[in-house]
Design a protein around this motif. Structure first.
Motif, mmCIF file in Angstrom:
data_model
loop_
_atom_site.group_PDB
_atom_site.id
_atom_site.type_symbol
_atom_site.label_atom_id
_atom_site.label_comp_id
_atom_site.label_asym_id
_atom_site.label_seq_id
_atom_site.Cartn_x
_atom_site.Cartn_y
_atom_site.Cartn_z
ATOM 1 N N SER A 95 9.034 -9.237 4.949
ATOM 2 C CA SER A 95 8.743 -10.676 5.303
ATOM 3 C C SER A 95 7.886 -11.226 4.549
ATOM 4 C CB SER A 95 8.620 -11.116 6.931
ATOM 5 O OG SER A 95 7.214 -10.336 7.115
ATOM 6 N N GLY A 96 6.813 -10.716 4.172
ATOM 7 C CA GLY A 96 5.512 -11.432 3.722
ATOM 8 C C GLY A 96 5.869 -11.309 2.064
ATOM 9 N N THR A 106 6.559 -6.370 7.863
ATOM 10 C CA THR A 106 5.403 -7.293 7.376
ATOM 11 C C THR A 106 5.620 -7.080 5.931
ATOM 12 O OG1 THR A 106 3.869 -5.425 7.310
ATOM 13 C CG2 THR A 106 3.767 -7.368 9.098
ATOM 14 N N ALA A 116 11.873 -10.967 7.608
ATOM 15 C CA ALA A 116 11.761 -10.148 8.885
ATOM 16 C C ALA A 116 12.912 -9.368 9.418
ATOM 17 C CB ALA A 116 11.052 -10.912 9.969
#
Length: 180
Positions: free
Chosen positions: A20-21, A17, A53
């Protein structure tokens, strides 16, 4: 059951997370503040999210391997990890970013992918080495393994904004050159 899943996979989920975030957030930042787009390129934003991700998973596996292969946090071992990271990890991450975002943005022919790699790999890899070699010294010496990928992802926000701007600026120049 759900709690135990999250407890068992906390590090993996944190790595996934955060990478990817923050990659998607940096592309969003570039689109809004650097490119000053009136309408967001959602396909590009989703490509950044998905590629991030994959890079989070790669980071999770890579750093777990390095920590098992080179255990103690001596200065000698820190420099070994940085060397391995810059000679094996960084080229792999750079290729993942270029190919992942290119494919997910719709440039799937081998000609387009090879062109994207030829235009972007060396400049992005060299900037990665320049920025991340010193950061990795701090990361491997002082940051606990649980926070290694999130730490890098946070530091990477600025770097990711740069690579997004560089890659997509380069891409637009290439598109305009084909129109001549």
């Amino acid at each position: 059951m759900i709690k135990s899943f999250f407890r068992r996979n906390k590090l993996f989920l944190l790595n996934l997370t955060s990478a990817s975030g923050l990659l998607a957030s940096s592309d969003l930042f570039v689109q809004i503040f650097y490119e000053k787009k009136k309408a967001l390129d959602n396909k590009r934003l989703l490509a950044a999210l998905a590629t991030g991700a994959v890079m989070g998973i790669e980071g999770h596996i890579w750093y777990a391997f390095l920590d098992q292969f080179i255990v103690q946090r001596t200065w000698s071992n820190v420099f070994k990890k940085v060397f391995l990271d810059q000679t094996i990890g960084a080229p792999f991450y750079t290729l993942t970013y270029i190919v992942g975002t290119s494919v997910l943005e719709g440039r799937t022919s081998s000609r387009e992918l090879i062109g994207d790699i030829q235009k972007n790999f060396l400049p992005l890899y060299l900037v990665d080495c320049f920025i991340f070699a010193p950061i990795q010294i701090i990361n491997f010496k002082y940051v606990p393994p649980l926070y290694r990928v999130p730490f890098l992802s946070l530091i990477s926000f600025i770097f990711d904004a740069f690579i997004s701007a560089y890659k997509h600026q380069h891409q637009e120049i290439h598109v305009h050159d084909n129109l001549k």
